[in-house]
Design a protein around this motif. Structure first.
Motif, PDB file in Angstrom:
ATOM      1  N   ALA A   1      -0.380   1.339 -11.208  1.00  0.00           N
ATOM      2  CA  ALA A   1       0.388   0.246  -9.539  1.00  0.00           C
ATOM      3  C   ALA A   1       0.377   1.221  -8.549  1.00  0.00           C
ATOM      4  O   ALA A   1      -0.335   2.537  -8.158  1.00  0.00           O
ATOM      5  CB  ALA A   1       2.009   0.807  -9.811  1.00  0.00           C
ATOM      6  N   LEU A   2      -0.138   0.114  -7.475  1.00  0.00           N
ATOM      7  CA  LEU A   2      -0.394   0.361  -6.041  1.00  0.00           C
ATOM      8  C   LEU A   2       1.217   0.346  -5.589  1.00  0.00           C
ATOM      9  O   LEU A   2       2.173  -0.641  -5.772  1.00  0.00           O
ATOM     10  CB  LEU A   2      -0.685  -0.740  -5.235  1.00  0.00           C
ATOM     11  N   ALA A   3       1.994   1.081  -4.363  1.00  0.00           N
ATOM     12  CA  ALA A   3       2.622   1.428  -3.912  1.00  0.00           C
ATOM     13  C   ALA A   3       2.926   1.937  -2.127  1.00  0.00           C
ATOM     14  O   ALA A   3       2.194   2.688  -1.905  1.00  0.00           O
ATOM     15  CB  ALA A   3       3.383   2.463  -4.664  1.00  0.00           C
ATOM     16  N   LEU A   4       3.227   1.623  -1.340  1.00  0.00           N
ATOM     17  CA  LEU A   4       4.139   2.126  -0.587  1.00  0.00           C
ATOM     18  C   LEU A   4       4.614   3.826  -0.973  1.00  0.00           C
ATOM     19  O   LEU A   4       5.650   4.061  -1.255  1.00  0.00           O
ATOM     20  CB  LEU A   4       4.896   1.754   0.916  1.00  0.00           C
ATOM     21  N   ASP A   5       4.025   4.532  -0.487  1.00  0.00           N
ATOM     22  CA  ASP A   5       4.969   6.332  -0.574  1.00  0.00           C
ATOM     23  C   ASP A   5       4.744   6.498   1.019  1.00  0.00           C
ATOM     24  O   ASP A   5       3.618   6.675   1.264  1.00  0.00           O
ATOM     25  CB  ASP A   5       3.098   7.128  -1.201  1.00  0.00           C
ATOM     26  N   GLY A   6       5.310   7.027   1.356  1.00  0.00           N
ATOM     27  CA  GLY A   6       5.671   7.615   2.462  1.00  0.00           C
ATOM     28  C   GLY A   6       5.556   5.752   3.324  1.00  0.00           C
ATOM     29  O   GLY A   6       5.719   5.143   3.379  1.00  0.00           O
ATOM     30  N   SER A   7       3.939   6.494   4.081  1.00  0.00           N
ATOM     31  CA  SER A   7       3.526   5.845   5.297  1.00  0.00           C
ATOM     32  C   SER A   7       2.313   5.683   4.735  1.00  0.00           C
ATOM     33  O   SER A   7       2.213   4.834   5.891  1.00  0.00           O
ATOM     34  CB  SER A   7       3.696   6.796   7.022  1.00  0.00           C
ATOM     35  N   SER A   8       2.389   5.491   3.882  1.00  0.00           N
ATOM     36  CA  SER A   8       0.833   5.803   3.498  1.00  0.00           C
ATOM     37  C   SER A   8       0.794   4.534   1.760  1.00  0.00           C
ATOM     38  O   SER A   8       1.612   4.305   1.141  1.00  0.00           O
ATOM     39  CB  SER A   8      -0.017   6.588   3.100  1.00  0.00           C
ATOM     40  N   ILE A   9      -0.116   4.026   1.710  1.00  0.00           N
ATOM     41  CA  ILE A   9      -0.448   3.483   0.280  1.00  0.00           C
ATOM     42  C   ILE A   9      -1.468   4.511  -0.657  1.00  0.00           C
ATOM     43  O   ILE A   9      -2.340   4.877  -0.760  1.00  0.00           O
ATOM     44  CB  ILE A   9      -1.403   1.949   0.609  1.00  0.00           C
ATOM     45  N   GLY A  10      -0.543   4.522  -2.148  1.00  0.00           N
ATOM     46  CA  GLY A  10      -0.825   5.346  -2.886  1.00  0.00           C
ATOM     47  C   GLY A  10      -1.446   4.923  -4.005  1.00  0.00           C
ATOM     48  O   GLY A  10      -0.900   3.912  -4.392  1.00  0.00           O
ATOM     49  N   LEU A  11      -1.900   5.156  -4.562  1.00  0.00           N
ATOM     50  CA  LEU A  11      -2.415   4.823  -6.458  1.00  0.00           C
ATOM     51  C   LEU A  11      -1.242   5.815  -7.561  1.00  0.00           C
ATOM     52  O   LEU A  11      -1.980   6.701  -6.974  1.00  0.00           O
ATOM     53  CB  LEU A  11      -3.689   4.751  -6.853  1.00  0.00           C
ATOM     54  N   ILE A  12      -0.417   5.028  -7.968  1.00  0.00           N
ATOM     55  CA  ILE A  12       0.259   6.166  -9.352  1.00  0.00           C
ATOM     56  C   ILE A  12      -0.033   5.659 -10.743  1.00  0.00           C
ATOM     57  O   ILE A  12      -0.377   3.605 -10.867  1.00  0.00           O
ATOM     58  CB  ILE A  12       1.982   6.548  -8.945  1.00  0.00           C
ATOM     59  N   GLU A  13       0.874   6.203 -11.256  1.00  0.00           N
ATOM     60  CA  GLU A  13       0.573   6.182 -12.497  1.00  0.00           C
ATOM     61  C   GLU A  13       1.497   6.124 -13.392  1.00  0.00           C
ATOM     62  O   GLU A  13       2.209   7.045 -13.038  1.00  0.00           O
ATOM     63  CB  GLU A  13      -0.759   7.141 -13.572  1.00  0.00           C
ATOM     64  N   ILE A  14       1.895   5.151 -14.397  1.00  0.00           N
ATOM     65  CA  ILE A  14       3.082   5.380 -15.026  1.00  0.00           C
ATOM     66  C   ILE A  14       3.514   5.126 -16.138  1.00  0.00           C
ATOM     67  O   ILE A  14       2.718   4.793 -17.181  1.00  0.00           O
ATOM     68  CB  ILE A  14       3.937   3.986 -14.672  1.00  0.00           C
ATOM     69  N   ASP A  15       3.712   6.263 -17.341  1.00  0.00           N
ATOM     70  CA  ASP A  15       4.166   5.970 -18.589  1.00  0.00           C
ATOM     71  C   ASP A  15       5.672   5.625 -18.624  1.00  0.00           C
ATOM     72  O   ASP A  15       6.850   6.396 -18.684  1.00  0.00           O
ATOM     73  CB  ASP A  15       4.469   7.777 -18.706  1.00  0.00           C
ATOM     74  N   ALA A  16       5.641   4.267 -19.080  1.00  0.00           N
ATOM     75  CA  ALA A  16       6.398   3.766 -20.044  1.00  0.00           C
ATOM     76  C   ALA A  16       6.276   3.707 -21.623  1.00  0.00           C
ATOM     77  O   ALA A  16       7.694   2.251 -21.485  1.00  0.00           O
ATOM     78  CB  ALA A  16       7.082   2.143 -19.217  1.00  0.00           C
ATOM     79  N   THR A  17       5.833   4.329 -22.176  1.00  0.00           N
ATOM     80  CA  THR A  17       6.608   4.341 -23.545  1.00  0.00           C
ATOM     81  C   THR A  17       7.408   4.930 -23.826  1.00  0.00           C
ATOM     82  O   THR A  17       8.075   4.430 -25.511  1.00  0.00           O
ATOM     83  CB  THR A  17       5.290   5.535 -24.123  1.00  0.00           C
ATOM     84  N   ALA A  18       8.610   5.192 -22.996  1.00  0.00           N
ATOM     85  CA  ALA A  18      10.019   5.757 -23.578  1.00  0.00           C
ATOM     86  C   ALA A  18      10.645   4.524 -23.613  1.00  0.00           C
ATOM     87  O   ALA A  18      11.872   4.317 -23.424  1.00  0.00           O
ATOM     88  CB  ALA A  18      10.433   6.575 -22.832  1.00  0.00           C
ATOM     89  N   GLY A  19      10.058   3.333 -23.234  1.00  0.00           N
ATOM     90  CA  GLY A  19      10.858   2.564 -22.555  1.00  0.00           C
ATOM     91  C   GLY A  19      11.448   1.832 -21.614  1.00  0.00           C
ATOM     92  O   GLY A  19      11.662   3.435 -20.771  1.00  0.00           O
TER      93      GLY A  19
END
Length: 500
Positions: free
Chosen positions: A290-308
C-alpha cells in the motif's frame, strides 16, 4: 520463408498461475527447436545500455536482482503469521478441460489465416511455422473444469488466459515471449458507483454493461477493483482508506467489515493517516502493498491480512519522500499507481508539480526489497510534446509492466490545465522500456473527454488484466470525479475500442 516457432507452457506456477514461453527461432534453425521450459532468467544483465529516460541507480550493486523471497523486516513475534503458505498449483488433470491458442498476423494484408488449435494440458508443447519479419498476437485460453469454474463464478471469473504481441526476427536471432495465465473476469468501472450502483462489463456478454450494488460509498478516481492471482476480488476505496473483499458479485458488496483500513493498520504504524493505493502480492495470498501518507511523508508499506478482516500486521517498507523530491525538489508530491511482480519488486507511479510554475514531472520508481532499484522519467528532448502528462496507474501482467500516461485535464495541477498526451508505456522486469512512444494510439489532449471511448483520451485506471489481446482501461479525469469511459486497447497499441 518460414521460421520454426515453439510454444512452451509450464502449468502450475503458483497462485493458479501458469507460464507459457513462446520461442521464435530464426531461419538458421534446422529441424525442431529444443524445448526449454523457463520462467524469467536470473542471469539477465542489468548493466546493459539504458533506454532513454531510464535510470539504473548507481548506488546499487550492478548484479542481477535476486529472485528469492527474502524480506527486509524486523524480527516478528512468533505469533504473527508470515503468510508463507503457497496456493495450490493448477492441475492439468483436475482443473483444466482444455487449452486453446490462436495466433494472428497483425498485418491485415498478409494473407495469412489465423492459426487456431488446441494444446494437450498434460503435454503443452507445439511446433508451428511463422513468417520472418512479421508481427503476430498469440492468445492462450484455459477452459477450467466445471468444479473449479463453479468456485470462481461468484466473483465473475470465467476462465484463465493471457496474450501478447511479438515480431518474428528476420535475422536468424531467437526471441522469447512470456505468457502468464491469469484469471479472466469482469471489468469494473472505478468511478461508476452512483449511490449503491456499481457498473461493470462482462466479456461473456459484451453488448451491454451490468450493475451490482454496494453499501453507499464516496467513489473517487483513485478507487480500484482488482483480482488477485488466486481469483479473489477486492475493492479499494480511497476516501475510506479501506480494502473490501467482494465474494459474490450477485450480492451487494458490503463495506461494513473491511479486510483492513486505517484503524487496523495504525495498530502497527500509528502515524498512517491516508491510503492512496493498494495492490496484492502476486504469490503470497493475503499479503498486500500500500501507498500511504505516513506522518508528513509518503511511504510504501506491506500488510499481512492472512488472519482475516481487521486482524492485520503492517510493516513500513520504504520512505518515498527523498526519492520523490529528487525528481522535482519543492514540488507537490503525489503517488498514483502501484503494482507488484511475482518476485517481491514493487512499482510506484508518481508526479511532482511546482505550484503555478510547472512543469509537472511524472515517472515510475521500482523498489527491490526495500531499496530503490530503478526509475523512469520520459525523455521529452526528442520533440514529442509529452510534458505535463502524468502516470496514473500501473499493471504487472504477463511478465510486463504497463503504465498509463494521462494528460492533465480541466482540474489544474501546479497551474497546468488541458495539456499533455495520452499514451501507454511498457517495461520489462528491469524497467527497460519495451514500447516506442508515442505509440500509435497516443493522443494529445484536446480539452474534452467527449472524444469517446474509441480513442485514448484520459486513461485513468486499468479496469482488468489483459483479456483476449486487449488492455481494459477506465478513462476519466484522474484528479476529480466526472465523465467516465471504458475502453479496450490492443496489446500492440494499434487500436482503441469503445466498450459499453
Amino acid at each position: 520463408m518460414k521460421t520454426a516457432t515453439k510454444i512452451l507452457a509450464a502449468l502450475g506456477i503458483a497462485a493458479l498461475l501458469a507460464s507459457c514461453t513462446l520461442q521464435v527461432a530464426g531461419p538458421r534453425t534446422k529441424g525442431k527447436v529444443r524445448t526449454i521450459i523457463t520462467a524469467r532468467s536470473a542471469a539477465h544483465n542489468v548493466s546493459k545500455g539504458l533506454a532513454p529516460g531510464r535510470h539504473l541507480l548507481s548506488s546499487l550493486p550492478k548484479q542481477p536482482k535476486t529472485l528469492s523471497k527474502s524480506r527486509l523486516r524486523a524480527p516478528l513475534a512468533a505469533s504473527r503469521n508470515l503468510g508463507q503458505a503457497k496456493p495450490r498449483d493448477l492441475s492439468a488433470y483436475y482443473d483444466i478441460n482444455s487449452i486453446d491458442f490462436q495466433i494472428v498476423n497483425l498485418d491485415p494484408n498478409s494473407g495469412e489465416s489465423p492459426i487456431v488449435d488446441v494444446v494437450d494440458p498434460n503435454y503443452p508443447y507445439i511446433d508451428i511455422f511463422l513468417s520472418p519479419g512479421q508481427s503476430y498476437t498469440v492468445t492462450v485460453d484455459v477452459t477450467l473444469s466445471d468444479s473449479l469454474a463453479a468456485s470462481l463464478a461468484p466473483v465473475g471469473i470465467g476462465k484463465f488466459g493471457d496474450s501478447a504481441s511479438f515480431t518474428v526476427p528476420d535475422n536468424g536471432e531467437d526471441a522469447y515471449v512470456d505468457l502468464f495465465v491469469h484469471p479472466v473476469g469482469l471489468a469494473f468501472y472505478n468511478q461508476a458507483i452512483t449511490g449503491t450502483s456499481i457498473r461493470y462489463w462482462n466479456p461473456a456478454a459484451p453488448s451491454t454493461y451490468q450493475t451490482g450494488s454496494v453499501s453507499s460509498v464516496t467513489a473517487l478516481p483513485g478507487d480500484k477493483f482488482f483480482y488477485t492471482a488466486q481469483g479473489l476480488l477486492y475493492y479499494f476505496n480511497r476516501t475510506a482508506s479501506a480494502l473490501y473483499e467482494w465474494t459474490n458479485v450477485g450480492a451487494p458488496l458490503s463495506t461494513a467489515t473491511p479486510l483492513f483500513d486505517l484503524a487496523a493498520i495504525s495498530t502497527d504504524i500509528p502515524t498512517i493517516t491516508q491510503l492512496y493505493a493498494v495492490c496484492p502480492e502476486q504469490d503470497y495470498p493475503g499479503w498486500f502493498f500500500a501507498l500511504a501518507l505516513d506522518g508528513s511523508s509518503i511511504g510504501l508499506i506491506e500488510i499481512d491480512a492472512t488472519a482475516g478482516p481487521g486482524s492485520v500486521y503492517s510493516y513500513p517498507y520504504v520512505d518515498l519522500g527523498p526519492d520523490l523530491d529528487s525528481y522535482n525538489p519543492g514540488g507537490g508530491k503525489a503517488v498514483t499507481g502501484l503494482a507488484a511482480d511475482s518476485y517481491g519488486d514493487v512499482f510506484v507511479s508518481f508526479y511532482n508539480a511546482v505550484p503555478s510554475t510547472g512543469p509537472v514531472v511524472s515517472g515510475v520508481l521500482e523498489y527491490n526489497f526495500g531499496y530503490l532499484y530503478a526509475a523512469y522519467v520520459p525523455d521529452t528532448s526528442g520533440g514529442w510534446s509529452s510534458s505535463d502528462s502524468v502516470f496514473t496507474d500501473l499493471m504487472y501482467s504477463g511478465g510486463l509492466l504497463y503504465a498509463l500516461a494521462s494528460p492533465i485535464g480541466p482540474t489544474a495541477i501546479g497551474g497546468i490545465t488541458n495539456r499533455g498526451t495520452a499514451d501507454i508505456y511498457t517495461f520489462d522486469y528491469y524497467m527497460d522500456q519495451l514500447s516506442s512512444n508515442p505509440s500509435p494510439v497516443a493522443q494529445q489532449y484536446s480539452g474534452s473527454l467527449a472524444l469517446g471511448a474509441g480513442s485514448l483520451t484520459m486513461p485513468n485506471r486499468f479496469a482488468g488484466l489483459v483479456q483476449n489481446g486487449e488492455l481494459l482501461i477506465s478513462q476519466a479525469d484522474f484528479v476529480a470525479p466526472g465523465a467516465e469511459k471504458l475502453s479496450a486497447v490492443s496489446t500492440d497499441f494499434r487500436m482503441v475500442t469503445a466498450l459499453p
